[in-house]
Design a protein around this motif. Structure first.
Motif, short mmCIF file in Angstrom:
data_model
loop_
_atom_site.label_atom_id
_atom_site.label_comp_id
_atom_site.label_asym_id
_atom_site.label_seq_id
_atom_site.Cartn_x
_atom_site.Cartn_y
_atom_site.Cartn_z
N MET A 1 -13.97 2.46 54.71
CA MET A 1 -13.88 1.11 55.31
C MET A 1 -13.31 0.16 54.26
O MET A 1 -13.73 0.16 53.11
CB MET A 1 -15.27 0.64 55.76
N SER A 2 -12.33 -0.66 54.68
CA SER A 2 -11.73 -1.60 53.75
C SER A 2 -12.67 -2.77 53.49
O SER A 2 -13.57 -3.07 54.29
CB SER A 2 -10.40 -2.11 54.31
N LEU A 3 -12.44 -3.44 52.38
CA LEU A 3 -13.27 -4.59 52.01
C LEU A 3 -13.03 -5.76 52.96
O LEU A 3 -11.91 -6.00 53.40
CB LEU A 3 -12.93 -5.05 50.59
N GLY A 4 -14.09 -6.51 53.24
CA GLY A 4 -13.95 -7.77 53.94
C GLY A 4 -13.57 -8.87 52.96
O GLY A 4 -13.54 -8.68 51.74
N GLU A 5 -13.30 -10.05 53.50
CA GLU A 5 -12.83 -11.18 52.69
C GLU A 5 -13.78 -11.51 51.54
O GLU A 5 -13.39 -11.63 50.38
CB GLU A 5 -12.62 -12.40 53.57
N PHE A 6 -15.06 -11.64 51.85
CA PHE A 6 -16.00 -12.10 50.83
C PHE A 6 -16.35 -10.98 49.85
O PHE A 6 -16.61 -11.23 48.66
CB PHE A 6 -17.24 -12.70 51.49
N ASP A 7 -16.34 -9.74 50.33
CA ASP A 7 -16.53 -8.62 49.42
C ASP A 7 -15.37 -8.53 48.44
O ASP A 7 -15.55 -8.23 47.25
CB ASP A 7 -16.65 -7.31 50.20
N LEU A 8 -14.16 -8.76 48.95
CA LEU A 8 -12.96 -8.73 48.11
C LEU A 8 -13.07 -9.78 47.00
O LEU A 8 -12.80 -9.49 45.83
CB LEU A 8 -11.75 -9.00 49.00
N ILE A 9 -13.46 -10.99 47.36
CA ILE A 9 -13.60 -12.06 46.36
C ILE A 9 -14.65 -11.70 45.33
O ILE A 9 -14.44 -11.83 44.12
CB ILE A 9 -13.95 -13.38 47.06
N LYS B 1 -15.77 -8.79 44.42
CA LYS B 1 -15.45 -7.62 43.60
C LYS B 1 -14.38 -7.92 42.55
O LYS B 1 -14.47 -7.45 41.41
CB LYS B 1 -15.00 -6.47 44.48
N TYR B 2 -13.38 -8.72 42.92
CA TYR B 2 -12.22 -8.87 42.03
C TYR B 2 -12.08 -10.25 41.38
O TYR B 2 -11.40 -10.38 40.37
CB TYR B 2 -10.93 -8.54 42.80
N PHE B 3 -12.71 -11.28 41.93
CA PHE B 3 -12.43 -12.62 41.43
C PHE B 3 -13.65 -13.42 41.02
O PHE B 3 -13.53 -14.56 40.59
CB PHE B 3 -11.61 -13.40 42.47
N VAL B 4 -14.85 -12.86 41.16
CA VAL B 4 -16.05 -13.51 40.65
C VAL B 4 -16.44 -12.82 39.36
O VAL B 4 -16.69 -11.60 39.34
CB VAL B 4 -17.20 -13.47 41.67
#
Length: 342
Positions: A1-9, A11-14
């Motif tokens: 399953m691909s990442l959702g918007e908030f999971d993406l943020i 994982k990579y930008f926080v």
């Protein structure tokens, strides 16, 4: 399953606690970031957007793209003599590609750490690949460098070796004859895809330069902004333009095309009084950066600012124009096989 918007943020930008700069009172994760400039400081703000096919090739390494997305904004702060504080990121993605995101975030955040510039917020959405960055900096009250301060008699300077990014672009387009050797292509491609913002130079020019601008759309075109805002003219000496190792090996017409109208260099063009000449050179030596005097500022001649070009003692017809997104085709049009070295 691909990442959702908030999971993406997340994982990579926080950033984890204790990692990266912490300048914001309230940072990433709330509806607004809150920053507090130091006493006696003013905020400097700049925004740039990068669009695939217009500003960068689809084959660019994602880490280099992350670097460049922030670098072009830091370059604006450098031109104003501002110290970076923080930035926001608006990222539009056609799909979630975690390998791409990992590289992009690494390039972006490594440069942010280098300049103590914190990612304080932003947005992600689905759509054609586009990157928007807004950067915030601080500058002492009354100490900002502007385009409007050049004075008759000032010397005209440029940092580094402009023109390499354009040389790489023409290599991608397949227009160079003879073609670039592999070593030259790799070096100039790095200049195009991974420019170095001259933040330290901008800070050193506070109180020394009278006007400044970064070279994003071509040296002559960007210099024209200084002339118009300052109400002055200028003489540019083509034989004083700095040549990198790679440009020095090219025909003269290519050298001039790349340096005078290439753009995408993110070097600084600035003016300074002639009595500060030695201080400018000393600053360049301190930073390990080539600073070249390429001309002089004069009075306005007639109703519009005048820019004259010289090759030795002879006038040189000015046939060069800066890039305009709405009057010219994309500067990033790739060659038939953009992933391959020419």
């Amino acid at each position: 399953m691909s990442l959702g918007e908030f999971d993406l943020i997340a994982k990579y930008f926080v950033r984890p606690a204790g990692q990266g700069p912490r300048r914001a009172v309230v940072g990433n994760g709330d509806d607004c970031a809150v920053l507090a400039p130091a006493a006696g400081m003013q905020l400097a703000v700049s925004t740039d957007a990068l669009v695939e096919g217009r500003h960068f090739l689809s084959t660019v390494d994602p880490a280099r793209l992350g670097h460049k997305a922030l670098a072009v904004n830091l370059s604006d702060l450098a031109a104003c003599g501002a110290r970076p504080l923080g930035f926001t990121l608006a990222l539009t993605l056609p799909r979630v590609d975690e390998a791409w995101l990992a590289g992009f975030a690494r390039g972006l955040l490594d440069l942010a750490d280098e300049h103590d510039c914190e990612l304080v917020g932003g947005d992600t959405t689905a759509g054609p690949l586009a990157i928007g960055v807004t950067v915030l900096g601080e500058v002492p009250v009354g100490g900002v460098l502007l385009r409007s301060g050049a004075r008759p008699g000032d010397e005209l300077w440029v940092s580094g070796h402009p023109g390499e990014a354009r040389l790489a672009l023409e290599a991608f387009r397949g227009t160079l004859h003879p073609s670039l050797p592999a070593e030259a292509f790799d070096a100039t491609r790095l200049a195009m895809e991974c420019p170095q913002p001259r933040v330290a130079l901008g800070l050193g020019l506070r109180g020394l330069a009278t006007a400044a601008i970064d070279v994003s759309d071509g040296l002559l075109g960007d210099l024209g902004h200084i002339l118009r805002r300052s109400g002055v003219s200028a003489d540019v000496f083509a034989d004083a333009l700095p040549l990198s190792r790679w440009l020095a090996a090219r025909p003269r017409h290519e050298q001039l095309d790349c340096i005078l109208a290439g753009g995408d260099d993110y070097e600084l063009v600035f003016t300074a009084p002639p009595e500060r000449h030695a201080e400018v050179l000393a600053l360049g030596a301190q930073l390990g950066l080539v600073l070249s005097r390429i001309g002089s500022v004069g009075h306005r001649d007639g109703s519009a600012p005048r820019l004259r070009l010289w090759e030795g003692a002879a006038p040189l017809a000015n046939r060069w124009v800066s890039f305009d997104h709405f009057r010219q085709p994309s500067p990033s049009t790739p060659a038939p096989n953009p992933g391959e070295a020419p």
